[in-house]
Design a protein around this motif. Structure first.
Motif, mmCIF file in Angstrom:
data_model
loop_
_atom_site.group_PDB
_atom_site.id
_atom_site.type_symbol
_atom_site.label_atom_id
_atom_site.label_comp_id
_atom_site.label_asym_id
_atom_site.label_seq_id
_atom_site.Cartn_x
_atom_site.Cartn_y
_atom_site.Cartn_z
ATOM 1 N N GLY A 46 0.806 -1.209 0.000
ATOM 2 C CA GLY A 46 0.000 0.000 0.000
ATOM 3 C C GLY A 46 0.843 1.264 0.000
ATOM 4 N N PRO A 47 0.201 2.423 -0.063
ATOM 5 C CA PRO A 47 0.933 3.692 -0.179
ATOM 6 C C PRO A 47 1.569 4.165 1.119
ATOM 7 C CG PRO A 47 -1.424 4.103 -0.115
ATOM 8 C CD PRO A 47 -1.261 2.616 -0.171
ATOM 9 N N TRP A 48 1.103 3.639 2.265
ATOM 10 C CA TRP A 48 1.671 4.023 3.554
ATOM 11 C C TRP A 48 2.289 2.798 4.212
ATOM 12 C CZ3 TRP A 48 -2.966 7.172 6.036
ATOM 13 C CH2 TRP A 48 -3.193 8.318 5.263
ATOM 14 N N GLN A 49 3.055 3.043 5.294
ATOM 15 C CA GLN A 49 3.642 1.921 6.038
ATOM 16 C C GLN A 49 3.812 2.298 7.497
ATOM 17 O OE1 GLN A 49 7.921 1.266 5.083
ATOM 18 N NE2 GLN A 49 7.690 2.991 3.665
ATOM 19 N N SER A 50 3.787 1.285 8.344
ATOM 20 C CA SER A 50 4.004 1.502 9.769
ATOM 21 C C SER A 50 5.504 1.585 10.023
ATOM 22 C CB SER A 50 3.381 0.360 10.575
ATOM 23 O OG SER A 50 3.662 0.516 11.952
ATOM 24 N N LEU A 51 5.950 2.737 10.514
ATOM 25 C CA LEU A 51 7.370 2.941 10.796
ATOM 26 C C LEU A 51 7.724 2.423 12.178
ATOM 27 C CD1 LEU A 51 9.963 4.211 9.616
ATOM 28 C CD2 LEU A 51 9.272 6.380 10.660
ATOM 29 N N LEU A 52 6.847 2.716 13.132
ATOM 30 C CA LEU A 52 6.971 2.290 14.527
ATOM 31 C C LEU A 52 5.552 2.096 15.056
ATOM 32 C CD1 LEU A 52 9.693 4.872 15.608
ATOM 33 C CD2 LEU A 52 10.006 2.377 15.742
ATOM 34 N N LEU A 74 8.482 11.068 17.522
ATOM 35 C CA LEU A 74 7.027 10.954 17.637
ATOM 36 C C LEU A 74 6.641 9.755 18.495
ATOM 37 C CD1 LEU A 74 5.519 11.760 14.115
ATOM 38 C CD2 LEU A 74 5.507 13.182 16.166
ATOM 39 N N TYR A 75 7.369 8.657 18.342
ATOM 40 C CA TYR A 75 7.073 7.471 19.142
ATOM 41 C C TYR A 75 7.338 7.744 20.621
ATOM 42 C CZ TYR A 75 7.648 2.967 21.380
ATOM 43 O OH TYR A 75 7.546 1.923 22.260
ATOM 44 N N ALA A 76 8.451 8.433 20.934
ATOM 45 C CA ALA A 76 8.864 8.598 22.325
ATOM 46 C C ALA A 76 8.226 9.796 23.013
ATOM 47 C CB ALA A 76 10.382 8.721 22.400
ATOM 48 N N ARG A 137 8.278 1.566 26.358
ATOM 49 C CA ARG A 137 9.241 0.516 26.046
ATOM 50 C C ARG A 137 9.977 0.828 24.741
ATOM 51 N NH1 ARG A 137 8.557 -4.190 28.941
ATOM 52 N NH2 ARG A 137 6.633 -4.365 30.176
ATOM 53 N N SER A 138 11.183 0.311 24.642
ATOM 54 C CA SER A 138 11.897 0.378 23.371
ATOM 55 C C SER A 138 11.113 -0.411 22.331
ATOM 56 C CB SER A 138 13.301 -0.206 23.518
ATOM 57 O OG SER A 138 14.064 0.526 24.465
ATOM 58 N N ALA A 139 11.156 0.049 21.090
ATOM 59 C CA ALA A 139 10.424 -0.634 20.017
ATOM 60 C C ALA A 139 11.105 -0.346 18.693
ATOM 61 C CB ALA A 139 8.971 -0.166 19.963
#
Length: 345
Positions: A46-52, A74-76, A137-139
């Motif tokens: 697809g056109p998007w993807q999960s980065l984290l 953004l995740y942290a 948590r780290s990811a």
């Protein structure tokens, strides 16, 4: 909101554009993207993807270095309160975008411009500091480092980055290559990023001075820092027209005790300059007491002692020259100093 065409990589100075290419799931929902639409857009191919977790890259290609870092923050970062934007806006472009998250370690050193630090995308993870009480948590490629208090970050290419001494300590904590540690510490001082004392202070807090390869690198760091400070002291005397002193000498009373060494001494004016290159280790109090005793002894003999730190020589050379010149000029108003023997050190 659709981004079906991969965006071309841009240099780090164009960081503002990344805010439109990497968003959290919550931010996408605030733009009207439903959970079903998000799932559809992020399907394989697809056109998007999960980065984290809960961080979405809005194009199918690999992330650029700026997208990689922005996604980590953004995740942290702590989520904003409902209704409060977490990104800079046109009305408030300087509003902090990343609450309670600071890049540190090797990624931070690369952003600070260290030539001996690896390229960003060659790293297998990015270290991010968060407050100790955060439940995070780290990811993925993000390694979460908890700290009792966040350092005041420097803004580098729009990102909150730990100051060099803290970033060095966090990088050294994971490095076992003695050569890599030595190169990073040496560059920190040689390139003017920070003073040796601030690095040793952070390494001490991090309890890293019990590692032999770190101790060896610190010894090289301190020697490098002292050599640079001495060069600046020579330059100060030369460029600001101070009379030539005798350099690196020991002082002692005739037939009496050793009074201590100084980096520069003007015998006619009885003025001495000493570089304060103490490193904040466990014996700092004892070392400072030794400095104080020597200074008091010399001043009782009528010798003026000017202490100068390497940092002052780096950031305010003209001001330090004025301090020394004032001490030299004031010598005529003082009682004559005791006679001392001057010996090469």
């Amino acid at each position: 909101m659709t981004h079906n065409t991969p965006l071309s990589p841009r240099p780090l100075r164009h960081l503002s554009e990344v805010h439109r290419r990497v968003l959290t799931a919550a931010q996408l929902r605030s733009h009207g993207v439903t959970s079903a639409e998000l799932t559809e857009q992020c399907r394989p191919g697809g056109p998007w993807q999960s980065l984290l977790p809960n961080v979405i890259l809005l194009h199918p290609g690999p992330p650029t270095s700026e997208e990689w870092l922005h996604g980590a923050l953004l995740y942290a970062a702590r989520e904003s309160a409902p209704g409060v934007p977490s990104q800079p806006t046109a009305e408030d472009p300087h509003r902090p975008a990343y609450a309670e998250a600071v890049i540190t370690g090797l990624a931070a050193l690369t952003l600070h411009g260290f030539a001996s630090a690896p390229p960003l995308l060659s790293l297998d993870h990015v270290d991010v500091l968060v407050p100790r009480m955060r439940r995070l948590r780290s990811a993925g490629y993000v390694r979460v480092l908890r700290t009792p208090s966040l350092p005041t970050p420097r803004t580098v290419t729009g990102l909150p980055v730990a100051p060099v001494p803290r970033a060095l300590a966090d990088a050294v904590a994971e490095l076992t290559d003695a050569g890599a540690v030595r190169r990073l510490l040496t560059e920190a001082v040689r390139a003017g990023h920070c003073e040796p004392a601030s690095v040793v202070r952070e390494l001490t807090v991090a309890k890293l001075l019990n590692r032999p390869h770190v101790v060896d690198a610190v010894d090289s760091l301190l020697a490098e820092g002292r050599a640079i400070a001495e060069d600046r002291l020579y330059r100060m005397v030369r460029e600001y027209g101070l009379p030539d002193p005798v350099w690196n000498v020991d002082l002692r009373l005739p037939g009496g005790p050793h009074l201590g060494g100084v980096d520069a001494y003007w015998p006619e004016q009885a003025v001495a300059v000493e570089l304060d290159t103490r490193a904040p280790r466990q014996d700092e109090d004892a070392l400072w007491s030794e400095y104080a005793r020597k200074r008091e002894h010399l001043e009782r003999l009528g010798i003026t002692v000017v202490y100068i730190t390497p940092k002052k020589l780096r950031v305010s050379l003209e001001q330090q020259a004025a301090v020394v010149r004032t001490a030299l000029m004031a010598s005529g108003d003082r009682d004559p100093a005791a006679y001392v023997v001057v010996l090469p050190r």
